[in-house]
Design an enzyme around this catalytic site. Structure first.
Site, PDB file in Angstrom:
ATOM      1  N   GLY A   8       0.810  -1.318  -0.110  1.00 16.15           N
ATOM      2  CA  GLY A   8      -0.072   0.013  -0.074  1.00 16.15           C
ATOM      3  C   GLY A   8       1.003   1.466  -0.060  1.00 16.15           C
ATOM      4  O   GLY A   8       2.027   1.029   0.259  1.00 16.15           O
TER       5      GLY A   8
ATOM      6  N   ARG B  65       0.191  -5.430  -4.778  1.00 21.89           N
ATOM      7  CA  ARG B  65       0.294  -6.522  -3.881  1.00 21.89           C
ATOM      8  C   ARG B  65       0.291  -7.835  -4.584  1.00 21.89           C
ATOM      9  O   ARG B  65      -0.112  -8.217  -5.540  1.00 21.89           O
ATOM     10  CB  ARG B  65      -0.969  -6.489  -3.007  1.00 21.89           C
ATOM     11  CG  ARG B  65      -1.244  -5.172  -2.066  1.00 21.89           C
ATOM     12  CD  ARG B  65      -2.273  -5.329  -1.367  1.00 21.89           C
ATOM     13  NE  ARG B  65      -2.536  -3.955  -0.613  1.00 21.89           N
ATOM     14  CZ  ARG B  65      -1.968  -3.748   0.571  1.00 21.89           C
ATOM     15  NH1 ARG B  65      -1.085  -4.341   0.907  1.00 21.89           N
ATOM     16  NH2 ARG B  65      -2.330  -2.418   1.168  1.00 21.89           N
TER      17      ARG B  65
ATOM     18  N   ASP C 187       5.443  -5.764   6.206  1.00 21.44           N
ATOM     19  CA  ASP C 187       5.820  -7.090   6.573  1.00 21.44           C
ATOM     20  C   ASP C 187       5.819  -8.247   5.517  1.00 21.44           C
ATOM     21  O   ASP C 187       6.778  -8.871   5.328  1.00 21.44           O
ATOM     22  CB  ASP C 187       4.976  -7.674   7.643  1.00 21.44           C
ATOM     23  CG  ASP C 187       3.589  -7.318   7.519  1.00 21.44           C
ATOM     24  OD1 ASP C 187       3.056  -6.941   6.565  1.00 21.44           O
ATOM     25  OD2 ASP C 187       2.886  -7.804   8.487  1.00 21.44           O
TER      26      ASP C 187
ATOM     27  N   ASP D 187       0.880   1.923   9.717  1.00 23.76           N
ATOM     28  CA  ASP D 187       0.201   1.472  10.842  1.00 23.76           C
ATOM     29  C   ASP D 187       1.243   1.333  12.119  1.00 23.76           C
ATOM     30  O   ASP D 187       1.149   1.155  13.229  1.00 23.76           O
ATOM     31  CB  ASP D 187      -0.367   0.108  10.842  1.00 23.76           C
ATOM     32  CG  ASP D 187      -1.641   0.117   9.996  1.00 23.76           C
ATOM     33  OD1 ASP D 187      -1.885   1.325   9.575  1.00 23.76           O
ATOM     34  OD2 ASP D 187      -1.926  -0.825   9.549  1.00 23.76           O
TER      35      ASP D 187
ATOM     36  N   MET E  38      -6.492   4.550  10.001  1.00 20.76           N
ATOM     37  CA  MET E  38      -5.748   3.131   9.892  1.00 20.76           C
ATOM     38  C   MET E  38      -5.506   2.613  11.112  1.00 20.76           C
ATOM     39  O   MET E  38      -5.223   3.322  12.056  1.00 20.76           O
ATOM     40  CB  MET E  38      -4.525   3.395   8.723  1.00 20.76           C
ATOM     41  CG  MET E  38      -4.942   3.593   7.224  1.00 20.76           C
ATOM     42  SD  MET E  38      -5.360   5.595   7.328  1.00 20.76           S
ATOM     43  CE  MET E  38      -3.651   6.209   7.408  1.00 20.76           C
TER      44      MET E  38
ATOM     45  N   ARG F   1      -4.978  -1.886  10.846  1.00 20.43           N
ATOM     46  CA  ARG F   1      -5.599  -3.109  10.832  1.00 20.43           C
ATOM     47  C   ARG F   1      -5.468  -4.103  12.180  1.00 20.43           C
ATOM     48  O   ARG F   1      -6.286  -4.804  12.656  1.00 20.43           O
ATOM     49  CB  ARG F   1      -4.947  -3.904   9.774  1.00 20.43           C
ATOM     50  CG  ARG F   1      -5.471  -5.230   9.394  1.00 20.43           C
ATOM     51  CD  ARG F   1      -4.673  -5.762   8.193  1.00 20.43           C
ATOM     52  NE  ARG F   1      -5.276  -5.134   6.986  1.00 20.43           N
ATOM     53  CZ  ARG F   1      -6.212  -5.735   6.289  1.00 20.43           C
ATOM     54  NH1 ARG F   1      -6.975  -6.582   6.847  1.00 20.43           N
ATOM     55  NH2 ARG F   1      -6.633  -4.987   5.000  1.00 20.43           N
TER      56      ARG F   1
ATOM     57  N   ARG G  37      -3.025   8.314   3.251  1.00 18.43           N
ATOM     58  CA  ARG G  37      -1.848   7.675   2.620  1.00 18.43           C
ATOM     59  C   ARG G  37      -1.418   8.412   1.362  1.00 18.43           C
ATOM     60  O   ARG G  37      -0.233   8.202   1.306  1.00 18.43           O
ATOM     61  CB  ARG G  37      -2.600   6.164   1.988  1.00 18.43           C
ATOM     62  CG  ARG G  37      -3.124   5.200   3.009  1.00 18.43           C
ATOM     63  CD  ARG G  37      -3.823   4.091   2.628  1.00 18.43           C
ATOM     64  NE  ARG G  37      -3.702   3.857   1.281  1.00 18.43           N
ATOM     65  CZ  ARG G  37      -3.550   2.500   0.469  1.00 18.43           C
ATOM     66  NH1 ARG G  37      -3.517   1.543   1.425  1.00 18.43           N
ATOM     67  NH2 ARG G  37      -3.626   2.263  -0.743  1.00 18.43           N
TER      68      ARG G  37
END
Length: 488
Positions: free
Chosen positions: A101, A164, A190, A220, A263, A265, A379
């Site tokens: 992202g 992605r 990650d 995040d 944001m 998650r 973002r």
């Protein structure tokens, strides 16, 4: 000192409990590599620096707060330029790829890798891989020079494009090998860093002289070990603007509620820090802290109380909060996106409707709720001043490491000093808000919201953190050993 084999993590032990979790080096699997003087020694910009080469034995401690009888603990290799390098400048053919992202600062990192290679080491050949990992399979590449990247830090997004998924390790390494690339800079979260670790292992298996350097990216702030992720400060700053707008809306109408979804998650750092920065928030809900809606002490009761007291209210909720409360009809199955992240339902829309239904049907109370979701606005912004400086340090540290022959590492600040961190440490866990820590207590004090925690919740949270916390009679939490990383 003892050291494990090359196939295992490079662990160096010393006296007084000293442990160095080292990163791989090209010389670990390629013998008789020549070294060259570092071009920085002739760089006019560094001529006034008293000591511009980092000592080979310099390390950075993972924990900075210790007791006098504690062991020295885990360390990482300090980042920075070395006196000898493993690449001649004219032989370097580097590439940069951005994955996952968007995040403020991506373009700054790209710019500073290119400029760092060019101005510090005289590297002329840098290639941008267009479109994330998928770009390795195509011919869509972008030559990068200081001129072409000169102004990109003023723009949001990434000039290289992103995607992605699309991770075929063999095809990626084939592309690297076919193009004659010998330094790979991978910017991503990650999932991207896990992919980078697999790419490095395949490169090592083939015995290629290719340095793989990761620059960790997640808005995040959920990457472990490092102090914080780039783009986080910019995100908090922009999130605060959304909260201000919600506060204006809420205070301009009877029983106004401003609800802002941010944001987060799995980790609620943006919501927590934006709340603390704003001081206009009455309730902050994050994934790490369970909450409930109905009954004594629940969210609905608290909302009613605040509306009666103040006539308005601002609620901040992280996107991953309250997912367990969504009904079975709304809850997604185990579907995942291309990066392997679980698809979440929009908890902001859901909780907005639940609040409206509760007060219109059950409490017969008129409310006016305004829902704001600034996710993509946040973002897409360029990075702010502090993130621009931070991105510069990350990029230059990665360049210094690759030129010095280190590989299979990611770079980031540990207790304020930049270090080279093995991929497995970045990928083994996720950084989360510790709800039994003082920073969360500061937030509860700022908002004056209930913790929504029962004694069982506290016990479970303490168990997860492996810290012996005790719930006192007054409802506060005490612990024998507190996390000092954010305590001041």
């Amino acid at each position: 000192m003892g050291q494990e084999s090359d196939s295992a993590p490079k662990i160096v032990t010393g006296e007084f409990g000293y442990t160095l979790e080292d990163v791989p080096h090209l010389s670990d699997y390629i013998s008789h590599l020549p070294t060259y003087p570092n071009p920085l020694q002739d760089n006019p910009a560094y001529s006034a620096v008293r000591q511009y080469f980092v000592d080979l034995d310099d390390t950075v401690a993972q924990k900075i707060v210790v007791h006098k009888d504690m062991p020295r603990g885990t360390h990482f290799r300090r980042a920075g330029p070395r006196q000898r390098v493993y690449f001649e400048s004219d032989d370097v053919h580097a590439c940069i790829v951005t994955c996952g992202g968007l995040c403020p600062g991506l373009n700054t990192v790209i710019r500073e890798i290119v400029c760092g290679l060019h101005h510090m080491y005289g590297v002329k050949r840098v290639l941008g891989i267009n479109g994330g990992y998928r770009g390795f399979y195509s011919k869509n590449t972008i030559p990068l020079t200081p001129n072409t990247v000169n102004d990109i830090h003023k723009r949001g997004g990434t000039v290289l494009g992103t995607s992605r998924g699309g991770h075929d390790t063999k095809k990626i390494v084939d592309s690297i090998q076919d193009r004659g690339i010998n330094q790979v800079y991978i910017i991503g979260g990650d999932g991207t860093q896990k992919g980078a670790a697999v790419i490095f292992e395949e490169i090592r298996r083939r015995g290629l002289k290719v340095a793989v350097a990761g620059i960790p990216k997640t808005i995040d702030n959920d990457i472990p070990v490092i102090d914080k992720s780039f783009g986080f400060d910019s995100a908090v700053e922009e999130a605060e603007r959304a909260i201000t707008a919600a506060h204006v809306e809420a205070t301009s109408i009877e029983n106004g509620i401003g609800l802002v979804k941010l944001m987060g998650r799995y980790s609620g750092f943006i919501a927590m820090y934006a709340t603390l920065a704003s001081r206009d928030v009455d309730c902050c809900l994050i994934p790490e802290s369970p909450f409930y809606l109905e009954g004594p002490g629940g969210l609905f009761e608290y909302i009613e109380k605040r509306l009666k007291e103040n006539g308005h209210m601002v609620i901040v909720i992280a996107e991953g909060a309250g997912q367990e409360l969504l009904s079975d009809s709304l809850r997604s199955t185990n579907q995942q996106d291309a990066s392997g992240n679980k698809l979440l339902q929009d908890v902001g829309l859901w909780i907005s409707q639940r609040i409206k239904d509760h007060f219109s049907k059950q409490r017969k109370m008129t409310i006016n709720l305004k829902y704001i979701d600034p996710t993509y606005m946040i973002r897409a912004i360029p990075s702010n001043a502090s993130d621009n400086v931070y991105c510069t340090l990350l990029a230059q540290s990665a360049v210094h490491g690759a030129m010095a022959g280190y590989t299979g590492f990611t770079v980031g600040p540990v207790n304020g000093r930049h270090a080279y961190i093995p991929f497995y440490r970045i990928n083994e866990s996720r950084n989360k808000v510790v709800i039994t820590d003082r920073m969360w207590a500061r937030l509860l004090s700022s908002t004056n919201q209930p913790s929504f925690l029962s004694a069982k919740d506290v016990a479970e949270a303490s168990k997860r953190e492996k810290t012996p916390y005790v719930l006192l009679d007054n409802g506060f939490v005490d612990g024998k050993y507190m996390n000092e990383d954010v305590a001041c």
